[in-house]
Design an enzyme around this catalytic site. Sequence first.
Site, PDB file in Angstrom:
ATOM      1  N   GLU A  17       0.848  -1.201   0.000  1.00 41.33           N
ATOM      2  CA  GLU A  17       0.000   0.000   0.000  1.00 41.33           C
ATOM      3  C   GLU A  17       0.880   1.246   0.000  1.00 41.33           C
ATOM      4  O   GLU A  17       1.888   1.305   0.701  1.00 41.33           O
ATOM      5  CB  GLU A  17      -0.899   0.041   1.245  1.00 41.33           C
ATOM      6  N   THR A  48      -4.077   4.817  -1.478  1.00 43.51           N
ATOM      7  CA  THR A  48      -5.152   5.293  -0.601  1.00 43.51           C
ATOM      8  C   THR A  48      -5.813   6.542  -1.176  1.00 43.51           C
ATOM      9  O   THR A  48      -5.328   7.156  -2.132  1.00 43.51           O
ATOM     10  CB  THR A  48      -4.630   5.595   0.822  1.00 43.51           C
ATOM     11  N   ALA A  51      -9.742  11.219   2.688  1.00 44.62           N
ATOM     12  CA  ALA A  51     -11.102  11.011   3.194  1.00 44.62           C
ATOM     13  C   ALA A  51     -12.124  11.960   2.568  1.00 44.62           C
ATOM     14  O   ALA A  51     -13.240  11.570   2.255  1.00 44.62           O
ATOM     15  CB  ALA A  51     -11.109  11.164   4.707  1.00 44.62           C
ATOM     16  N   HIS A  76      -8.137   2.979  -3.798  1.00 43.59           N
ATOM     17  CA  HIS A  76      -9.103   3.102  -2.705  1.00 43.59           C
ATOM     18  C   HIS A  76     -10.087   4.215  -3.080  1.00 43.59           C
ATOM     19  O   HIS A  76      -9.729   5.157  -3.791  1.00 43.59           O
ATOM     20  CB  HIS A  76      -8.402   3.508  -1.405  1.00 43.59           C
ATOM     21  N   ARG A 106     -16.031   3.356   3.352  1.00 42.36           N
ATOM     22  CA  ARG A 106     -16.867   4.463   3.815  1.00 42.36           C
ATOM     23  C   ARG A 106     -16.018   5.698   4.088  1.00 42.36           C
ATOM     24  O   ARG A 106     -16.398   6.823   3.775  1.00 42.36           O
ATOM     25  CB  ARG A 106     -17.600   4.062   5.101  1.00 42.36           C
ATOM     26  N   GLY A 107     -14.849   5.512   4.709  1.00 37.56           N
ATOM     27  CA  GLY A 107     -14.039   6.639   5.172  1.00 37.56           C
ATOM     28  C   GLY A 107     -14.333   6.898   6.645  1.00 37.56           C
ATOM     29  O   GLY A 107     -15.420   6.578   7.136  1.00 37.56           O
ATOM     30  N   GLN A 175      -7.589  -4.469   8.474  1.00 42.80           N
ATOM     31  CA  GLN A 175      -6.882  -3.447   9.226  1.00 42.80           C
ATOM     32  C   GLN A 175      -5.591  -4.093   9.742  1.00 42.80           C
ATOM     33  O   GLN A 175      -5.535  -5.321   9.915  1.00 42.80           O
ATOM     34  CB  GLN A 175      -7.777  -3.031  10.411  1.00 42.80           C
TER      35      GLN A 175
END
Length: 288
Positions: A17, A48, A51, A76, A106-107, A175
Amino acid sequence: MKISEILNNKNVTVSFEVFPPKEWVKIADTKKVISEMVKDKPSFMSVTYGASGTTSGYTTEIANAIHEGGVTPLSHLTCLTSTKEKINSVLDELEENGVENILALRGDIPKDFVMSEAQYYHHAYELVNEIKARNHFCIGGACYPEVHPESANRVEDIAHLKEKVDCGIDFLTTQMFFDNEKFYNFREMCAIKEINVPIIAGIMPITNAKQIKRSVELSNCSLPKKFERIMERFVENPDAMKQAGIIYATEQIIDLMANGVNNIHIYTMNKPDVAHQIMEGLSAIINE
Ligand code: FAD
């Protein structure tokens, strides 16, 4: 290539990532990081998404750089603070750029944000439905071996995860966790609930003691005694801490593989040398 095909075709996968820069002027630096990382031939690389979605163009740019480096990108995408129009314009852009894989999220809820009925998206499963309707993307989702911080308990968390997967998720990424037993318990719970998609284990090599404190606070994950002792011992010695963090992550991956976990995702924190040392430590193991 779709990640579902990669997971199907390869015995073992190790993916990385990366995150895009916060400012456009730093995009060249991030591309340099990518060009270093692709040399280790990860199975795919995820990028990523900010948000609020304000840097969505950076995510696409980095996904393109990954693709140009000969590695499959996974973009993402978060939805909580976006309109349906914004999400669809990002999906159009990703599709036009040849991106075939999305991690539908979702964030996190921003500080002072009030969840309301008027919002278009409340949970990731709504985004999964939206993406699925396009019939173009392979879709991933997030999951939490130590329970999402907003969930009342494990049973509720797994029930929502099952609903999300049933909307059309092809694979899950966890996670970060530092205690493999948490992952094994979670894997068992998923099997009981018939969550049958591949679960990719997310591993974060901790290379500085400050970073761990913040990461643990944000993610709700616990630290085993063994790791706490390593931190106490090397907190004042950054080089030793980095070496210990790399070795700890490598040992975690070896234990996962010995227990039949063949799909690993490394949260690289944009550090090619760290990703490289882990890959080197696993060279015979991942090419078994
Ligand atoms: P959801 O699946 O919607 O779950 C969020 C919470 O809502 C959970 O407690 C769940 O149990 C609950 N829930 C779900 N459905 C329902 C329902 N129907 N009714 C009631 N409750 C429900 N954040 C970023 O901003 N950018 C990133 O790029 C990013 N990448 C990530 C990658 C991974 C692998 C992981 C694990 C997390 C990532 N995050 C990222 C963080 C993520 O956005 C947050 O953890 C967020 O709080 C939850 O996202 P989710 O997609 O898991 O949400």
